[in-house]
Design a protein around this motif. Structure first.
Motif, short mmCIF file in Angstrom:
data_model
loop_
_atom_site.label_atom_id
_atom_site.label_comp_id
_atom_site.label_asym_id
_atom_site.label_seq_id
_atom_site.Cartn_x
_atom_site.Cartn_y
_atom_site.Cartn_z
N ALA A 68 0.81 -1.22 0.00
CA ALA A 68 0.00 0.00 0.00
C ALA A 68 0.84 1.27 0.00
O ALA A 68 0.61 2.19 -0.80
CB ALA A 68 -0.94 -0.01 1.20
N TYR A 74 -8.45 6.03 -5.60
CA TYR A 74 -7.51 5.51 -4.61
C TYR A 74 -7.43 6.36 -3.34
O TYR A 74 -6.99 5.86 -2.30
CB TYR A 74 -6.11 5.37 -5.23
CG TYR A 74 -6.04 4.29 -6.28
CD1 TYR A 74 -6.11 2.94 -5.92
CD2 TYR A 74 -5.93 4.60 -7.63
CE1 TYR A 74 -6.06 1.94 -6.87
CE2 TYR A 74 -5.88 3.61 -8.60
CZ TYR A 74 -5.95 2.28 -8.21
OH TYR A 74 -5.92 1.29 -9.15
N TYR A 127 -10.80 3.11 -2.64
CA TYR A 127 -9.92 2.92 -1.49
C TYR A 127 -9.75 4.23 -0.74
O TYR A 127 -9.82 5.31 -1.34
CB TYR A 127 -8.56 2.39 -1.95
CG TYR A 127 -8.64 1.13 -2.76
CD1 TYR A 127 -8.71 -0.11 -2.15
CD2 TYR A 127 -8.69 1.18 -4.16
CE1 TYR A 127 -8.81 -1.28 -2.90
CE2 TYR A 127 -8.79 0.02 -4.91
CZ TYR A 127 -8.85 -1.21 -4.28
OH TYR A 127 -8.96 -2.35 -5.02
N TYR A 174 -5.24 5.06 -0.38
CA TYR A 174 -4.44 3.98 -0.97
C TYR A 174 -4.31 2.76 -0.07
O TYR A 174 -3.37 1.98 -0.20
CB TYR A 174 -3.05 4.50 -1.35
CG TYR A 174 -3.06 5.53 -2.44
CD1 TYR A 174 -2.92 5.17 -3.78
CD2 TYR A 174 -3.20 6.88 -2.14
CE1 TYR A 174 -2.92 6.13 -4.79
CE2 TYR A 174 -3.21 7.85 -3.15
CZ TYR A 174 -3.08 7.47 -4.47
OH TYR A 174 -3.09 8.42 -5.46
N ASN A 175 -5.23 2.59 0.85
CA ASN A 175 -5.22 1.41 1.74
C ASN A 175 -3.99 1.36 2.65
O ASN A 175 -3.59 0.27 3.09
CB ASN A 175 -5.30 0.11 0.94
CG ASN A 175 -6.64 -0.59 1.08
OD1 ASN A 175 -7.60 -0.01 1.58
ND2 ASN A 175 -6.70 -1.84 0.65
N LYS A 235 -3.72 -0.73 5.74
CA LYS A 235 -3.58 -2.18 5.61
C LYS A 235 -2.21 -2.57 5.05
O LYS A 235 -2.02 -3.70 4.61
CB LYS A 235 -4.68 -2.74 4.71
CG LYS A 235 -6.09 -2.51 5.24
CD LYS A 235 -7.14 -3.18 4.36
CE LYS A 235 -7.06 -4.69 4.49
NZ LYS A 235 -8.15 -5.37 3.75
N ASP A 236 -1.27 -1.64 5.07
CA ASP A 236 0.05 -1.95 4.54
C ASP A 236 0.64 -3.15 5.27
O ASP A 236 0.61 -3.22 6.50
CB ASP A 236 0.99 -0.74 4.69
CG ASP A 236 2.24 -0.89 3.85
OD1 ASP A 236 2.10 -1.16 2.64
OD2 ASP A 236 3.35 -0.74 4.40
N PHE A 257 -1.45 -4.50 -3.75
CA PHE A 257 -2.16 -4.15 -4.97
C PHE A 257 -1.63 -5.05 -6.08
O PHE A 257 -0.43 -5.30 -6.19
CB PHE A 257 -1.95 -2.68 -5.33
CG PHE A 257 -2.84 -1.74 -4.58
CD1 PHE A 257 -4.15 -1.54 -4.98
CD2 PHE A 257 -2.38 -1.08 -3.45
CE1 PHE A 257 -4.99 -0.68 -4.28
CE2 PHE A 257 -3.20 -0.21 -2.75
CZ PHE A 257 -4.52 -0.01 -3.16
N TRP A 304 -6.71 -4.30 -4.90
CA TRP A 304 -6.15 -4.80 -3.64
C TRP A 304 -6.56 -6.25 -3.39
O TRP A 304 -7.71 -6.63 -3.62
CB TRP A 304 -6.63 -3.94 -2.48
CG TRP A 304 -6.10 -4.36 -1.14
CD1 TRP A 304 -6.72 -5.17 -0.22
CD2 TRP A 304 -4.83 -4.02 -0.57
NE1 TRP A 304 -5.92 -5.35 0.88
CE2 TRP A 304 -4.76 -4.65 0.70
CE3 TRP A 304 -3.77 -3.23 -1.01
CZ2 TRP A 304 -3.64 -4.52 1.53
CZ3 TRP A 304 -2.67 -3.10 -0.19
CH2 TRP A 304 -2.61 -3.74 1.07
N ASP A 318 -5.98 -9.09 -0.11
CA ASP A 318 -5.41 -9.39 1.20
C ASP A 318 -4.51 -10.61 1.12
O ASP A 318 -4.74 -11.53 0.32
CB ASP A 318 -6.52 -9.67 2.22
CG ASP A 318 -7.28 -8.42 2.62
OD1 ASP A 318 -6.67 -7.33 2.63
OD2 ASP A 318 -8.49 -8.52 2.93
#
Length: 361
Positions: free
Chosen positions: A95, A130, A142, A145-146, A149-150, A155, A179, A181
């Protein structure tokens, strides 16, 4: 993609496509050589990063019987309708690194000539996608840019197959990076997402089969109307394996293709010849050999695999082509597996055919 997408308010799909093409959104091409895909500052390009330490797109790593230098192997599919994938989606950036890269690319695109009006609006909507959770029909946006959750995922972005025609690449893998997980599968609408089956197709494409040099008796030079025996020993006729893999944090898959020789086809290089059997197709024996070695005392027998030339090659030589058909299967991560189209590869060798000389008294 077979889904409704990119229906952007106030912006045409064509305009958005122009805006997307102005950004560097597509991951680098795959590498045909094994690479270290570890992350770290100062990593060289072959290591999967750049001078900033940004994690590079997951490259396909090949091992086993594969062509060197990143090119196609020499195997030809027996199915004319089968083609390797022109592109695929693969893990791209975490992220924070993705935000750094996208922010730079978007800013550069805003300042590029011709990026005003509709194209500029489309770029702004990509940015909102984003940054501010701006989404489309089934493509959620998002928040920042999320970055929260880095380390929990990556991505994914499109990767083009460098060995396939450009017109095929342009028809697929055009989605914006999305993205995924760690440990989760990509959303089902991304049909080109990398899988063991797709890796098996890439391993097939890069597989390097051995040259097919047939043992002949007589060797290299024979006589008109003299049966020439042809064979391949099982000792030099083994299975061939090629593996393609992707290994990145949170995502590790691979597939291995195995090629087994099943038959040998002889093409004499001239119509003035007969083959044994008549089809020219010599099947594999129970001991994994093909044909039968010539032995003393068999000169009056018909070879199970061979050729009889009916006319001299004169001052030249005939080009005998020997093509092996390989049965190809694959196995992959999670117990996946199946069959792929048979592959073929042939080589040629010179055969000199002389007239039988007689002495008149």
């Amino acid at each position: 993609m077979k889904r409704s997408r990119r229906t952007v308010l106030g912006t045409s799909t064509a305009t958005l496509a122009i805006a997307i093409s102005a950004l560097i959104l597509t991951a680098p091409n795959s590498s045909a050589e094994p690479v270290d895909t570890g992350k770290g500052g100062g990593t060289e390009e072959k290591g999967g990063g750049d001078e900033t330490g940004i994690y590079a797109a997951a490259r396909v790593q090949y091992s086993g019987a594969v062509a060197k230098g990143g090119g196609r192997g020499n195997v030809t599919s027996s199915d004319v309708n089968w083609t390797p994938p022109p592109c695929w989606y693969a893990p791209y950036l975490g992220a924070k690194d993705f935000k750094k890269k996208m922010s730079k690319d978007i800013e550069s695109s805003k300042n590029a000539p011709g990026m005003t009006g509709h194209a500029g609006s489309a770029i702004a909507e990509v940015e909102r996608h984003y940054e501010d959770e701006y989404g489309w029909t089934d493509t959620p946006g998002y928040k920042d840019y999320n970055v929260e959750k880095d380390g929990e995922g990556m991505f994914w972005a499109g990767v083009e197959n460098p060995d396939e025609p450009d017109y095929l690449k342009r028809k697929s893998c055009t989605d914006l990076p999305f993205w995924v997980d760690n440990g989760e599968a990509p959303p089902p609408q991304y049909e080109e997402a990398i899988t063991p089956e797709l890796l098996a197709a890439l391993a097939y494409q890069h597989m390097q089969l051995p040259d097919t040099k047939v043992t002949l008796a007589p060797e290299a030079t024979t006589k008109v109307n003299l049966p020439t025996w042809a064979w391949l020993d099982e000792a030099v006729f083994d299975e061939i394996q090629a593996t393609a893999a992707i290994n990145v944090p949170g995502f590790n898959i691979q597939a291995t293709t195995t090629a087994k020789p099943v038959s040998l086809k002889l093409e004499p290089g001239t119509e003035d010849a007969e083959t044994y059997p008549a089809s020219g197709e010599c099947q594999i024996n129970d001991d994994d050999s093909i044909g039968e070695p010539y032995a003393k005392g068999k000169s009056d027998e018909t070879p199970p695999c061979g050729i009889k030339y009916l006319r001299s090659s004169g001052d030249g030589a005939y080009k005998l082509k020997a093509t092996i058909t390989w049965e190809i299967d694959w196995t992959g991560t999670g117990g996946a597996g199946g069959g792929l189209p048979d592959g073929t590869f042939g080589t040629t060798q010179d055969i000199t055919v002389q007239e039988i000389q007689s002495v008149n008294r």
